[in-house]
Design an enzyme around this catalytic site. Sequence first.
Site, PDB file in Angstrom:
ATOM      1  N   CYS A   1      -4.048  -2.883   1.605  1.00 43.67           N
ATOM      2  CA  CYS A   1      -3.838  -2.414   2.973  1.00 43.67           C
ATOM      3  C   CYS A   1      -2.428  -2.764   3.444  1.00 43.67           C
ATOM      4  O   CYS A   1      -2.041  -3.934   3.472  1.00 43.67           O
ATOM      5  CB  CYS A   1      -4.869  -3.044   3.900  1.00 43.67           C
ATOM      6  SG  CYS A   1      -4.623  -2.647   5.642  1.00 43.67           S
TER       7      CYS A   1
ATOM      8  N   TYR B   1      -2.011   9.908   6.792  1.00 45.37           N
ATOM      9  CA  TYR B   1      -2.900   8.819   6.394  1.00 45.37           C
ATOM     10  C   TYR B   1      -4.248   9.361   5.933  1.00 45.37           C
ATOM     11  O   TYR B   1      -4.802   8.909   4.931  1.00 45.37           O
ATOM     12  CB  TYR B   1      -3.090   7.857   7.565  1.00 45.37           C
ATOM     13  CG  TYR B   1      -3.980   6.687   7.258  1.00 45.37           C
ATOM     14  CD1 TYR B   1      -3.564   5.680   6.384  1.00 45.37           C
ATOM     15  CD2 TYR B   1      -5.237   6.558   7.861  1.00 45.37           C
ATOM     16  CE1 TYR B   1      -4.372   4.585   6.104  1.00 45.37           C
ATOM     17  CE2 TYR B   1      -6.050   5.468   7.586  1.00 45.37           C
ATOM     18  CZ  TYR B   1      -5.612   4.486   6.710  1.00 45.37           C
ATOM     19  OH  TYR B   1      -6.417   3.408   6.430  1.00 45.37           O
TER      20      TYR B   1
ATOM     21  N   GLU C   1      -0.625   2.874  -0.538  1.00 44.08           N
ATOM     22  CA  GLU C   1      -0.071   2.338   0.702  1.00 44.08           C
ATOM     23  C   GLU C   1       1.028   1.340   0.318  1.00 44.08           C
ATOM     24  O   GLU C   1       0.785   0.417  -0.461  1.00 44.08           O
ATOM     25  CB  GLU C   1      -1.150   1.654   1.533  1.00 44.08           C
ATOM     26  CG  GLU C   1      -2.210   2.611   2.039  1.00 44.08           C
ATOM     27  CD  GLU C   1      -3.172   1.971   3.030  1.00 44.08           C
ATOM     28  OE1 GLU C   1      -2.850   0.896   3.574  1.00 44.08           O
ATOM     29  OE2 GLU C   1      -4.248   2.546   3.254  1.00 44.08           O
TER      30      GLU C   1
ATOM     31  N   ASP D   1     -11.409  -3.033  -0.180  1.00 49.23           N
ATOM     32  CA  ASP D   1     -10.732  -1.747  -0.023  1.00 49.23           C
ATOM     33  C   ASP D   1     -10.632  -1.079  -1.394  1.00 49.23           C
ATOM     34  O   ASP D   1      -9.907  -1.559  -2.273  1.00 49.23           O
ATOM     35  CB  ASP D   1      -9.336  -1.936   0.574  1.00 49.23           C
ATOM     36  CG  ASP D   1      -9.381  -2.441   2.009  1.00 49.23           C
ATOM     37  OD1 ASP D   1     -10.336  -2.091   2.716  1.00 49.23           O
ATOM     38  OD2 ASP D   1      -8.458  -3.172   2.414  1.00 49.23           O
TER      39      ASP D   1
ATOM     40  N   TYR E   1      -5.012   1.833  -2.673  1.00 51.90           N
ATOM     41  CA  TYR E   1      -4.934   0.375  -2.546  1.00 51.90           C
ATOM     42  C   TYR E   1      -4.434  -0.295  -3.820  1.00 51.90           C
ATOM     43  O   TYR E   1      -4.508  -1.515  -3.938  1.00 51.90           O
ATOM     44  CB  TYR E   1      -6.301  -0.181  -2.156  1.00 51.90           C
ATOM     45  CG  TYR E   1      -6.804   0.330  -0.835  1.00 51.90           C
ATOM     46  CD1 TYR E   1      -6.163   0.009   0.353  1.00 51.90           C
ATOM     47  CD2 TYR E   1      -7.923   1.160  -0.777  1.00 51.90           C
ATOM     48  CE1 TYR E   1      -6.624   0.493   1.577  1.00 51.90           C
ATOM     49  CE2 TYR E   1      -8.393   1.649   0.443  1.00 51.90           C
ATOM     50  CZ  TYR E   1      -7.731   1.312   1.612  1.00 51.90           C
ATOM     51  OH  TYR E   1      -8.183   1.789   2.813  1.00 51.90           O
TER      52      TYR E   1
ATOM     53  N   CYS F   1      -7.145  -7.361   8.118  1.00 52.64           N
ATOM     54  CA  CYS F   1      -6.229  -7.460   6.986  1.00 52.64           C
ATOM     55  C   CYS F   1      -7.059  -7.811   5.760  1.00 52.64           C
ATOM     56  O   CYS F   1      -7.621  -8.900   5.681  1.00 52.64           O
ATOM     57  CB  CYS F   1      -5.176  -8.532   7.237  1.00 52.64           C
ATOM     58  SG  CYS F   1      -4.155  -8.903   5.807  1.00 52.64           S
TER      59      CYS F   1
ATOM     60  N   CYS G   1       3.143 -18.483  -8.417  1.00 54.11           N
ATOM     61  CA  CYS G   1       4.067 -17.740  -9.265  1.00 54.11           C
ATOM     62  C   CYS G   1       5.298 -18.600  -9.529  1.00 54.11           C
ATOM     63  O   CYS G   1       5.912 -19.107  -8.584  1.00 54.11           O
ATOM     64  CB  CYS G   1       4.484 -16.440  -8.567  1.00 54.11           C
ATOM     65  SG  CYS G   1       5.572 -15.400  -9.557  1.00 54.11           S
TER      66      CYS G   1
END
Length: 218
Positions: A54, A85, A97, A132, A137, A202, A211
Site C-alpha cells: 500500500c 486507482y 503501487e 493486501d 501490491y 497502513c 539490512c
Amino acid sequence: MVLFKARRMITPDEALPGRSTPLSVPERHAVFGDRPIKPPFPETTSTLVVGMGCFWGAERIFWRTDGVWTTAVGYAGGYTPNPTYEEVCTGLTGHTEAVLVVFDPSVITLSQVLKVFWENHDPTQGLRQGNDVGSQYRSAIYYADDAQREVVERSREQFQEALSAAGHGEITTEIAPLGEFYYAEGYHQQYLSESKNPNGYCGIDGTGVSCPIGLGTA
C-alpha cells in the site's frame, strides 16, 4: 475474472487502454509545504521509485526519513498509460503501487534509502503484502541507471543472506529499469499526513530482519 487477473501478472495485450491525459495532482507536498512533488527537482538530488505494498504507508515511511527531499505516490511497472486507482486495483494495468523518493545523497545515500526499503516491508510475499493481495501490491525497485542497478542488486544479495539466516524465504522483489511513473490521484498524495488522514490504514510491516549497512557503492 478480475480477481484472477489481480493475482497474476498480465501481458501487454491484456492491459486496459488508459488515457493520454495525466491525472490531476497538487503542486506542493502536503508535509514539506513549499516543495513540489513533480520535477524539476534540485540538481543535487537523486530519485528512486519503489513498491512496498500500500503506497500510503510506504510514502509516509520515506517522508519521515532524514535526507528525503520530497515524495509522491503513483503507479509503475505496468502498461496502461495514466491509469486510475480503480483500474490499477483490477490488476489489468500491470502496475504496482509505487513511491517516488527524491533524496539528497549528501545526507542519505542510495544504500541507506534501500535499507529503509528492505526493512519496512516483507519482500518475499510475491503478489501481495500482508492482507493486501494482488499484483498492485508487489514489491519492486525501479532504478534510474546502471549505477543504481548495481547498488540495488548488491543490496538484494546482502539482504537475502540476512533473511535466509533468519529462516525467511526468497526475495520476490521486481527489479527493473524505471519506465514511466504515473502520478496517482491527488487525494492519494501524502494520504496519511496530519492534514489528511493521520490515523488511516497502513497495511505494510517489515520482517524484523536488519539490512546490513554498506550495501555496495553509495
